[in-house]
Design an enzyme around this catalytic site. Structure first.
Site, PDB file in Angstrom:
ATOM      1  CE1 TYR A  26      32.292  43.015  18.883  1.00 40.45           C
ATOM      2  CE2 TYR A  26      32.549  45.394  18.716  1.00 40.45           C
ATOM      3  CZ  TYR A  26      32.877  44.119  18.297  1.00 40.45           C
ATOM      4  OH  TYR A  26      33.801  43.942  17.284  1.00 40.45           O
ATOM      5  CG  ASP A  84      30.619  40.123  37.273  1.00 37.25           C
ATOM      6  OD1 ASP A  84      30.649  39.242  36.396  1.00 37.25           O
ATOM      7  OD2 ASP A  84      31.632  40.503  37.897  1.00 37.25           O
ATOM      8  CG  HIS A 109      34.294  36.959  36.779  1.00 37.64           C
ATOM      9  ND1 HIS A 109      35.214  36.321  37.592  1.00 37.64           N
ATOM     10  CD2 HIS A 109      33.634  37.840  37.578  1.00 37.64           C
ATOM     11  CE1 HIS A 109      35.112  36.800  38.824  1.00 37.64           C
ATOM     12  NE2 HIS A 109      34.163  37.708  38.844  1.00 37.64           N
ATOM     13  CD  GLU A 196      38.619  41.809  40.136  1.00 39.42           C
ATOM     14  OE1 GLU A 196      38.484  41.499  38.936  1.00 39.42           O
ATOM     15  OE2 GLU A 196      37.644  41.926  40.924  1.00 39.42           O
ATOM     16  CD  GLU A 228      61.252  58.826  44.586  1.00 33.01           C
ATOM     17  OE1 GLU A 228      61.385  57.596  44.764  1.00 33.01           O
ATOM     18  OE2 GLU A 228      62.008  59.483  43.840  1.00 33.01           O
TER      19      GLU A 228
END
Length: 342
Positions: A26, A84, A109, A196, A228
Site C-alpha cells: 500500500y 522490486d 513494472h 531513469e 540558474e
C-alpha cells in the site's frame, strides 16, 4: 507505424465484475490503484504483512486488509505493488503457494519478470498495467476526472482474456481516460531503467550538480548557481512537457536559443552518447539488475553512502534556504505515503 492508443471505449470494466482484486502493498502505486479501482466500482482488498504500518491507513480509506497469503487466496487478480527487490521473496513465501489455475498476477513494472527474479507458474495470466506517472499523480488526476497515460503488457495469456483484464484494470485506475499503449515486459523494463538512469534521474541530477559546482568553484554565489542550474529548470521542463523541445525554443529568447543549439552538443557529446549506449547494454544484459540485487542483499551500504553524500551537497543546503523564500513553491510531503512494502 504509430502505436495504437486505447481509450475508454476499448476497455470494459464489466470484465472485472464479480472478481476480487488484491493489491499487495500500500505504497505510492498500490494506494492509487486500490482507491481508484474501488471508486470505479470494483471489489478491492489489500494484502500486507501483520505488523505493517499501512494497515491502519488502508482501513481508514475504507479497504479490507488481510495478510498477504490470505489476500492472494481470496483474489482473482493480484497486483504486485511492492518494491522490486522485495517482490521475489514475498512471491515465494506468500503468493506462489496460493496461486491456482485461472488467477491473474499483475505488475506495474516488469523488472522481476523480465530478469527472472520471479518465474510464475504457467497456468495463470501474467500482465502489466504501468501508469506513466507516480502514484500520487495517478490518484490526484483520477479524482479530478482525468487520468495518467498507461502501458499494458501481456507475459502469459493462459485464459485468452489477459488483454481484456489489463485494459479493464487500466480503465479502473483512469488510464484509458488519457490513453493506453500496449508494450512488452522487455520493452517497458529496459526503457524505464534507461530513462531513469540516463535522463530523468541520474542524468538530470548529475547535470544539475555539475553546473552548480562549476559556477560556485568559479567564485559565483551559490544562490545564483542554484537559481540558474536548478530552480529555473522547472520552467524549461514545463514548456518541453507542454509543447516539446521546439515549443520550448519558441518561448525563450534568441540568445538562449542560440546558446542551446551551439553549446548543448558540447556538453552532451558523442562520448556521453557512447556512455549511454554502454549503460543501455548493461540494462539489456542484466548486469545492472544483478548488481542491484547484490547491493540489496548486502545491506545497501553503498546505496545509502551515495545518497547521504548527495543529501549533504551544498546545493541541497542552498536550496532549502531559498525555497523558504518562495511561498508559491509547493512544499509537498513526498514521504507522506510509504513507498516500501508496508
Amino acid at each position: 507505424m504509430p502505436a495504437k492508443v486505447y481509450t475508454d471505449k476499448d476497455a470494459d470494466l464489466g470484465v472485472l465484475k464479480g472478481k476480487t482484486l488484491a493489491v499487495i502493498g500500500y505504497g505510492s502505486q498500490g494506494h492509487a490503484h486500490a482507491l481508484n479501482l474501488k471508486e470505479s466500482g470494483c471489489k478491492v482488498i489489500i494484502g500486507l504483512y501483520p505488523t505493517s504500518k499501512s494497515i491502519a491507513v488502508a482501513k481508514k480509506h475504507g479497504l479490507k486488509v488481510y495478510e498477504t497469503a490470505e489476500a492472494v487466496r481470496r483474489a482473482d487478480v493480484i497486483m504486485m505493488a511492492l518494491p522490486d527487490m522485495v517482490q521475489a521473496e514475498v512471491y515465494e513465501k506468500d503468493i506462489k503457494p496460493n496461486l491456482v489455475k485461472g488467477k491473474t498476477l499483475l505488475f506495474s513494472h516488469g523488472l522481476s519478470i523480465h530478469y527472472g527474479l520471479i518465474t510464475p507458474t504457467d497456468d495463470i495470466d501474467v500482465i502489466m498495467v504501468a501508469p506513466k506517472g507516480p502514484g500520487h499523480v495517478v490518484r490526484s488526476q483520477f479524482r479530478e476526472g482525468k487520468g495518467v497515460p498507461a502501458l499494458i503488457a501481456i507475459h502469459q495469456n493462459k485464459s485468452r482474456k489477459a488483454k481484456k483484464v489489463a485494459l479493464a484494470w487500466a480503465k479502473g485506475i483512469g488510464g484509458t481516460r488519457a490513453g493506453v499503449i500496449q508494450t512488452t515486459f522487455k520493452e517497458e523494463t529496459e526503457t524505464d531503467l534507461f530513462g531513469e538512469q540516463a535522463v530523468l534521474c541520474g542524468g538530470t541530477s548529475a547535470l544539475i550538480k555539475a553546473g552548480f559546482e562549476v559556477l560556485v568553484e568559479a567564485g559565483y554565489q551559490p544562490e545564483m548557481a542554484y537559481f540558474e542550474c536548478l530552480h529555473e529548470l522547472k520552467l524549461i521542463v514545463d514548456m518541453i512537457n507542454e509543447s516539446g523541445i521546439a515549443g520550448m525554443r519558441f518561448s525563450i529568447s534568441e540568445t538562449a536559443k542560440y546558446g542551446d543549439v551551439v553549446s548543448g552538443p558540447r556538453i552532451i557529446t558523442a562520448q556521453t552518447k557512447r556512455s549511454m549506449k554502454k549503460l543501455l547494454k548493461e540494462i539489456q544484459d542484466g548486469k545492472f539488475t544483478k548488481a542491484w540485487v547484490k547491493e540489496h542483499k548486502g545491506g545497501l551500504k553503498n546505496y545509502h553512502r551515495l545518497l547521504k553524500a548527495d543529501e549533504n551537497h551544498q546545493i541541497e543546503k542552498t536550496g532549502k534556504r531559498l525555497r523558504g523564500l518562495m511561498p508559491w513553491v509547493s512544499k509537498r510531503n513526498i514521504g507522506g505515503v510509504q513507498a516500501a512494502y508496508g
